[in-house]
Design a protein around this motif. Structure first.
Motif, short mmCIF file in Angstrom:
data_model
loop_
_atom_site.label_atom_id
_atom_site.label_comp_id
_atom_site.label_asym_id
_atom_site.label_seq_id
_atom_site.Cartn_x
_atom_site.Cartn_y
_atom_site.Cartn_z
N ALA A 36 41.45 36.79 27.13
CA ALA A 36 40.58 37.18 28.24
C ALA A 36 40.59 36.12 29.34
CB ALA A 36 39.16 37.41 27.75
N HIS A 37 40.54 34.86 28.94
CA HIS A 37 40.53 33.77 29.92
C HIS A 37 41.89 33.66 30.59
CE1 HIS A 37 39.13 30.30 31.99
NE2 HIS A 37 39.86 29.44 31.32
N LEU A 38 42.94 33.83 29.82
CA LEU A 38 44.30 33.79 30.36
C LEU A 38 44.48 34.90 31.40
CD1 LEU A 38 47.06 32.43 30.18
CD2 LEU A 38 47.63 33.96 28.29
N SER A 39 43.95 36.07 31.09
CA SER A 39 44.02 37.20 32.02
C SER A 39 43.29 36.88 33.32
CB SER A 39 43.41 38.44 31.36
OG SER A 39 43.34 39.51 32.28
N GLU A 40 42.12 36.24 33.18
CA GLU A 40 41.32 35.87 34.35
C GLU A 40 42.06 34.84 35.21
OE1 GLU A 40 37.09 33.59 35.27
OE2 GLU A 40 37.49 34.42 33.28
N LEU A 41 42.64 33.83 34.57
CA LEU A 41 43.35 32.78 35.31
C LEU A 41 44.59 33.32 36.02
CD1 LEU A 41 43.12 29.85 32.72
CD2 LEU A 41 41.87 30.05 34.88
N ALA A 42 45.29 34.22 35.35
CA ALA A 42 46.51 34.80 35.92
C ALA A 42 46.22 35.92 36.91
CB ALA A 42 47.40 35.32 34.80
N GLN A 43 44.95 36.35 36.94
CA GLN A 43 44.54 37.46 37.81
C GLN A 43 45.35 38.72 37.50
OE1 GLN A 43 44.68 36.07 41.86
NE2 GLN A 43 43.04 34.58 41.57
N ASN A 71 45.50 42.16 34.50
CA ASN A 71 44.68 42.84 33.50
C ASN A 71 45.15 42.47 32.10
OD1 ASN A 71 46.72 44.83 32.58
ND2 ASN A 71 46.50 45.65 34.65
N LYS A 72 44.25 42.63 31.14
CA LYS A 72 44.51 42.18 29.77
C LYS A 72 45.72 42.86 29.15
CE LYS A 72 39.70 41.03 28.63
NZ LYS A 72 38.57 41.33 27.72
N SER A 73 45.91 44.14 29.43
CA SER A 73 47.03 44.86 28.82
C SER A 73 48.36 44.29 29.32
CB SER A 73 46.93 46.35 29.13
OG SER A 73 46.97 46.60 30.53
N THR A 74 48.43 43.94 30.60
CA THR A 74 49.66 43.36 31.15
C THR A 74 49.92 42.00 30.54
OG1 THR A 74 49.37 44.51 33.26
CG2 THR A 74 50.79 42.58 33.27
N VAL A 75 48.88 41.17 30.44
CA VAL A 75 49.03 39.84 29.85
C VAL A 75 49.46 39.96 28.39
CG1 VAL A 75 47.79 37.74 29.18
CG2 VAL A 75 47.40 38.76 31.43
N HIS A 76 48.84 40.89 27.66
CA HIS A 76 49.19 41.05 26.25
C HIS A 76 50.65 41.47 26.10
CE1 HIS A 76 49.30 43.09 22.27
NE2 HIS A 76 48.53 42.07 21.94
N ARG A 77 51.11 42.38 26.95
CA ARG A 77 52.50 42.82 26.89
C ARG A 77 53.46 41.65 27.19
NH1 ARG A 77 55.57 44.14 30.98
NH2 ARG A 77 53.79 44.46 32.40
N LEU A 78 53.14 40.86 28.18
CA LEU A 78 53.99 39.71 28.53
C LEU A 78 54.00 38.68 27.40
CD1 LEU A 78 52.91 39.28 32.25
CD2 LEU A 78 55.15 40.04 31.45
N LEU A 79 52.85 38.47 26.80
CA LEU A 79 52.76 37.51 25.69
C LEU A 79 53.60 37.96 24.50
CD1 LEU A 79 48.96 36.59 25.78
CD2 LEU A 79 50.87 35.06 26.30
N GLN A 80 53.62 39.25 24.25
CA GLN A 80 54.43 39.77 23.14
C GLN A 80 55.91 39.50 23.40
OE1 GLN A 80 53.01 40.97 20.23
NE2 GLN A 80 51.27 40.13 21.36
N GLY A 81 56.32 39.66 24.66
CA GLY A 81 57.72 39.37 24.99
C GLY A 81 58.03 37.89 24.84
N GLY A 89 42.56 35.62 18.82
CA GLY A 89 42.73 36.14 20.17
C GLY A 89 43.25 35.14 21.18
N SER A 90 43.66 33.96 20.70
CA SER A 90 44.17 32.92 21.60
C SER A 90 45.66 32.73 21.39
CB SER A 90 43.44 31.59 21.35
OG SER A 90 42.08 31.70 21.69
N TYR A 91 46.31 32.17 22.40
CA TYR A 91 47.75 31.92 22.35
C TYR A 91 48.05 30.50 22.82
CZ TYR A 91 48.36 36.93 21.66
OH TYR A 91 48.32 38.21 21.16
N ARG A 92 49.15 29.97 22.33
CA ARG A 92 49.57 28.63 22.72
C ARG A 92 51.09 28.58 22.82
NH1 ARG A 92 48.14 24.78 17.70
NH2 ARG A 92 49.09 23.27 19.10
#
Length: 264
Positions: A34-41, A43-53, A67-70
């Motif tokens: 959620a915070h990563l989505s906010e910082l990147a401006q 939406n969560k679904s887009t961030v989640h898809r990019l993180l999976q890649g 729910g966190s990533y590193r």
């Protein structure tokens, strides 16, 4: 978020993925989605898809907190390969290693990147007790770091005010010693140019001080800086013997870069 630079034509997903990597580099223990989505401006679904890649490529992994990533160590390997391709490391490393052995203290080597100093080489103390939190790849503010002040002092004269005006959201009183006014900084920079040395006098952290010297290139510019970090009390006791060693190391690297003191 820093002001976004104009991007060349290309894949939007690529630029967004790189943006996420840059943000995650500031969260070694992981950043919640959620915070990563906010910082990147984004939406969560887009961030989640990019993180999976990014995860499938081995650059990102889930952090211990749900729910966190590193970032993964693959980023370290990639960064080290990039650093090893810089000829300056091959030029400077023998001199810095000799300084490290002679002083026994933490040795830092940086370059300037945009409005930051960035650590590109670091040697841990061999006899000194203090291990700093600095790390290779770390970005340091120019106004409150010894090496950063060197880049301000030896850069274009008009840049100092430009930097000050554009970084009011960054410049803050980190300790009682931090310089936060332009007039005081100009006095400090004039003294740095006169003595060819700069200091962080507990301006980031009480009890820890740093002294830095410039490395000049063939054009008499200062693209690199060397510093030694230690406890304030230890620096006070060893400064007289330490400073000549720092300056001679910087002079040796400057000489290899083609610098001629007579021409400056």
């Amino acid at each position: 978020m820093p002001q976004e630079k104009e991007k060349p034509a290309g894949s939007q997903s690529l630029f967004r993925g790189l943006q996420l990597l840059e943000i995650l580099s500031n969260y070694p223990n992981g950043c919640p989605l959620a915070h990563l989505s906010e910082l990147a401006q984004l939406n969560k679904s887009t961030v989640h898809r990019l993180l999976q890649g990014l995860q499938s490529c081995g650059y990102v992994k889930p952090a211990p907190a749900a729910g966190s990533y590193r970032l993964t160590t693959k980023m370290i390997a990639t960064g080290q390969k990039a650093l090893s391709s810089l000829n300056i490391i091959h030029v400077a490393a023998p001199h810095l290693e000799a300084l490290n052995l002679e002083t026994g203290e933490t040795i830092n080597f940086s370059t300037r990147e945009d409005d930051h100093a960035i650590m590109i080489y670091k040697l841990e103390p061999t006899t000194g007790m203090l291990k700093t939190r600095a790390y290779i790849g770390q970005h340091m503010h120019l106004y409150c770091s010894a090496m950063g002040k060197l880049y301000l002092a030896f850069g274009p004269e008009e840049y100092v005010k430009q930097y000050w005006d554009s970084h009011q959201h960054v410049i803050q009183q980190l300790t009682c010693n931090t310089i936060t006014t332009l007039s005081d900084m100009k006095k400090e920079l004039a003294e740095i140019r006169r003595t060819r040395q700069a200091r962080d006098q507990e301006e980031n952290e009480l009890g820890v001080s740093c002294i830095a010297v410039p490395v000049f290139d063939i054009h008499s510019r200062v693209p690199y800086a060397i510093s030694v970090s230690m406890s304030t009390s230890r620096l006070a006791l060893s400064e007289d013997s330490l400073l000549p060693l720092l300056k001679s190391t910087a002079a040796a690297i400057s000489d290899e870069l083609g610098y001629s003191p007579k021409a400056s």
